[in-house]
Every structure is written in structure tokens, then in C-alpha cells.
Design a protein around this motif. Structure first.
Motif, mmCIF file in Angstrom:
data_model
loop_
_atom_site.group_PDB
_atom_site.id
_atom_site.type_symbol
_atom_site.label_atom_id
_atom_site.label_comp_id
_atom_site.label_asym_id
_atom_site.label_seq_id
_atom_site.Cartn_x
_atom_site.Cartn_y
_atom_site.Cartn_z
ATOM 1 N N GLU A 177 5.470 4.690 2.196
ATOM 2 C CA GLU A 177 5.931 5.938 2.815
ATOM 3 C C GLU A 177 6.479 5.688 4.216
ATOM 4 O O GLU A 177 7.521 6.231 4.592
ATOM 5 N N THR A 178 5.779 4.893 4.998
ATOM 6 C CA THR A 178 6.221 4.591 6.365
ATOM 7 C C THR A 178 7.582 3.908 6.357
ATOM 8 O O THR A 178 8.498 4.305 7.088
ATOM 9 N N ILE A 179 7.727 2.901 5.527
ATOM 10 C CA ILE A 179 8.978 2.137 5.489
ATOM 11 C C ILE A 179 10.129 2.996 4.980
ATOM 12 O O ILE A 179 11.250 2.889 5.469
ATOM 13 N N GLN A 180 9.857 3.881 4.028
ATOM 14 C CA GLN A 180 10.924 4.742 3.508
ATOM 15 C C GLN A 180 11.468 5.690 4.575
ATOM 16 O O GLN A 180 12.578 6.178 4.456
ATOM 17 N N TYR A 185 12.063 4.713 7.646
ATOM 18 C CA TYR A 185 12.890 3.936 8.578
ATOM 19 C C TYR A 185 14.347 4.384 8.462
ATOM 20 O O TYR A 185 14.796 4.777 7.381
ATOM 21 N N ASP A 186 15.103 4.262 9.572
ATOM 22 C CA ASP A 186 16.527 4.541 9.480
ATOM 23 C C ASP A 186 17.220 3.372 8.761
ATOM 24 O O ASP A 186 16.604 2.336 8.490
ATOM 25 N N ALA A 187 18.502 3.538 8.433
ATOM 26 C CA ALA A 187 19.219 2.555 7.616
ATOM 27 C C ALA A 187 19.227 1.166 8.254
ATOM 28 O O ALA A 187 19.059 0.157 7.570
ATOM 29 N N GLU A 188 19.394 1.102 9.575
ATOM 30 C CA GLU A 188 19.438 -0.188 10.276
ATOM 31 C C GLU A 188 18.079 -0.894 10.206
ATOM 32 O O GLU A 188 17.991 -2.099 9.950
ATOM 33 N N LYS A 189 17.023 -0.136 10.403
ATOM 34 C CA LYS A 189 15.677 -0.707 10.367
ATOM 35 C C LYS A 189 15.320 -1.151 8.945
ATOM 36 O O LYS A 189 14.675 -2.176 8.751
ATOM 37 N N ARG A 190 15.784 -0.385 7.928
ATOM 38 C CA ARG A 190 15.549 -0.783 6.537
ATOM 39 C C ARG A 190 16.307 -2.068 6.215
ATOM 40 O O ARG A 190 15.814 -2.914 5.477
ATOM 41 N N PHE A 191 17.489 -2.240 6.790
ATOM 42 C CA PHE A 191 18.268 -3.464 6.594
ATOM 43 C C PHE A 191 17.488 -4.674 7.133
ATOM 44 O O PHE A 191 17.336 -5.681 6.452
ATOM 45 N N LYS A 192 16.980 -4.534 8.359
ATOM 46 C CA LYS A 192 16.218 -5.638 8.965
ATOM 47 C C LYS A 192 14.965 -5.940 8.148
ATOM 48 O O LYS A 192 14.612 -7.102 7.942
ATOM 49 N N TYR A 193 14.294 -4.894 7.692
ATOM 50 C CA TYR A 193 13.095 -5.076 6.863
ATOM 51 C C TYR A 193 13.452 -5.811 5.571
ATOM 52 O O TYR A 193 12.767 -6.750 5.167
ATOM 53 N N LEU A 194 14.538 -5.387 4.925
ATOM 54 C CA LEU A 194 14.948 -6.026 3.676
ATOM 55 C C LEU A 194 15.215 -7.515 3.889
ATOM 56 O O LEU A 194 14.745 -8.348 3.120
ATOM 57 N N VAL A 195 15.948 -7.869 4.918
ATOM 58 C CA VAL A 195 16.273 -9.276 5.169
ATOM 59 C C VAL A 195 14.996 -10.100 5.332
ATOM 60 O O VAL A 195 14.835 -11.156 4.713
ATOM 61 N N LYS A 196 14.054 -9.597 6.121
ATOM 62 C CA LYS A 196 12.795 -10.328 6.332
ATOM 63 C C LYS A 196 12.003 -10.466 5.034
ATOM 64 O O LYS A 196 11.494 -11.537 4.719
ATOM 65 N N GLU A 209 0.856 -1.188 0.000
ATOM 66 C CA GLU A 209 0.000 0.000 0.000
ATOM 67 C C GLU A 209 0.898 1.246 0.000
ATOM 68 O O GLU A 209 1.947 1.251 0.661
ATOM 69 N N PRO A 210 0.494 2.321 -0.696
ATOM 70 C CA PRO A 210 1.308 3.548 -0.717
ATOM 71 C C PRO A 210 1.635 4.086 0.680
ATOM 72 O O PRO A 210 2.744 4.567 0.906
ATOM 73 N N THR A 211 0.699 3.989 1.615
ATOM 74 C CA THR A 211 0.982 4.484 2.972
ATOM 75 C C THR A 211 2.056 3.641 3.643
ATOM 76 O O THR A 211 2.902 4.164 4.370
ATOM 77 N N MET A 212 2.057 2.334 3.369
ATOM 78 C CA MET A 212 3.084 1.455 3.914
ATOM 79 C C MET A 212 4.453 1.795 3.315
ATOM 80 O O MET A 212 5.457 1.819 4.012
ATOM 81 N N PHE A 226 18.999 -1.169 0.477
ATOM 82 C CA PHE A 226 17.753 -0.413 0.487
ATOM 83 C C PHE A 226 18.010 1.088 0.626
ATOM 84 O O PHE A 226 17.549 1.715 1.572
ATOM 85 N N PRO A 227 18.782 1.675 -0.323
ATOM 86 C CA PRO A 227 19.020 3.117 -0.212
ATOM 87 C C PRO A 227 17.712 3.892 -0.333
ATOM 88 O O PRO A 227 16.831 3.511 -1.091
ATOM 89 N N ASN A 228 17.614 4.957 0.453
ATOM 90 C CA ASN A 228 16.414 5.798 0.368
ATOM 91 C C ASN A 228 16.643 6.888 -0.671
ATOM 92 O O ASN A 228 17.665 6.893 -1.366
ATOM 93 N N GLN A 229 15.728 7.828 -0.755
ATOM 94 C CA GLN A 229 15.826 8.870 -1.780
ATOM 95 C C GLN A 229 17.059 9.753 -1.590
ATOM 96 O O GLN A 229 17.504 10.390 -2.524
ATOM 97 N N ASP A 230 17.622 9.784 -0.386
ATOM 98 C CA ASP A 230 18.828 10.577 -0.128
ATOM 99 C C ASP A 230 20.097 9.773 -0.391
ATOM 100 O O ASP A 230 21.189 10.196 -0.022
ATOM 101 N N GLU A 231 19.945 8.602 -1.001
ATOM 102 C CA GLU A 231 21.057 7.689 -1.274
ATOM 103 C C GLU A 231 21.709 7.193 0.002
ATOM 104 O O GLU A 231 22.878 6.856 0.028
ATOM 105 N N ASP A 232 20.952 7.165 1.085
ATOM 106 C CA ASP A 232 21.453 6.698 2.364
ATOM 107 C C ASP A 232 21.042 5.241 2.552
ATOM 108 O O ASP A 232 19.869 4.904 2.417
ATOM 109 N N GLY A 233 22.011 4.390 2.845
ATOM 110 C CA GLY A 233 21.734 2.991 3.119
ATOM 111 C C GLY A 233 22.973 2.345 3.715
ATOM 112 O O GLY A 233 24.081 2.828 3.509
ATOM 113 N N LEU A 234 22.787 1.283 4.457
ATOM 114 C CA LEU A 234 23.921 0.566 5.023
ATOM 115 C C LEU A 234 24.731 -0.082 3.912
ATOM 116 O O LEU A 234 24.161 -0.651 2.980
ATOM 117 N N VAL A 235 26.051 -0.009 4.016
ATOM 118 C CA VAL A 235 26.926 -0.692 3.071
ATOM 119 C C VAL A 235 27.441 -1.946 3.766
ATOM 120 O O VAL A 235 28.005 -1.870 4.859
#
Length: 130
Positions: free
Chosen positions: A11-14, A16-27, A6-9, A103-112
């Protein structure tokens, strides 16, 4: 096959900070058995940090497509099966001395991370799911 988000989901996930996006990606990658990359006519899209050449990866098609704007608007989101990722990509990226930006966000921020680190996390998550 994954269910569209869903679009709202999205937006919410985007937000997330880099660590939380990493955990989300793995799952998500383990649950859906696929990881998303962007490709263009030359192959897989690459990003550069100060120290590393990186392949960006996303957990869902929606996030990869959201990134394909501006200078990347000719890119297409492509799914790589988890089996292919383990059997080919991890070793291929290591052999080419490439890192992965998670999972880089729009600011090109993501865990390497290094390919073996992502591989390990994906395998640990898969064990949890059994």
C-alpha cells in the motif's frame, strides 16, 4: 527469489509518485534479478498512451497481480530474468518500436521510458550494487 511484500508495504509503495516508483522498480529489479510483466493468451499485455504503445512492467509479483483485475483479470504475472531482459527484451521492444510504462498504478499512471533508457538505469544500479 524475492521475499513476498507485506500488505502495508504494498500500500505504501503504491502511493509513491511515478518518479519514486521508477527508482523503486530499478532497485528491486536489480536486487531480485527479475522484472514482472502480465501475460494473457495472446502474450504480453500492452497499454496505449496518446503517442506510444507500451509494455507495462512491475518490480514485484504482488504489484503485477494487483493490476490483473477488471478487463485484465485473465492475465497472469510472469517474471522475466534480468539477463533475459537485457539480452532479448530491450532489443525486441526497440525493434518493435515499443516503449515501457514503469510500474503503472491503479490509475494507469506510470513513467513512459524507452527500452534503452530502462536498460541503462538497470545497468547503472547494478554497478552501484557491486
Amino acid at each position: 527469489m524475492s521475499t513476498p511484500l507485506e500488505p502495508t508495504m504494498v500500500e505504501t509503495i503504491q502511493r509513491y509518485d511515478a518518479e519514486k516508483r521508477f527508482k523503486y522498480l530499478v532497485k528491486e529489479v536489480v536486487a531480485n534479478r527479475q522484472i514482472w510483466i502480465l501475460i494473457d493468451e495472446h502474450g504480453c499485455v500492452m497499454l496505449n498512451t496518446d503517442d506510444e504503445d507500451c509494455v507495462p512492467v512491475w518490480p514485484n509479483k504482488e504489484f503485477a497481480e494487483a493490476w490483473a483485475t477488471g478487463e485484465w483479470d485473465s492475465c497472469k504475472a510472469e517474471a522475466v530474468s534480468l539477463n533475459k531482459w537485457h539480452s532479448r527484451w530491450t532489443h525486441g521492444l526497440e525493434d518493435d518500436e515499443l516503449a515501457i510504462v514503469i510500474f503503472p498504478n491503479q490509475d494507469e499512471d506510470g513513467l513512459v521510458v524507452y527500452p534503452d533508457e530502462l536498460d541503462y538505469e538497470l545497468k547503472q544500479q547494478a554497478k552501484k550494487g557491486k
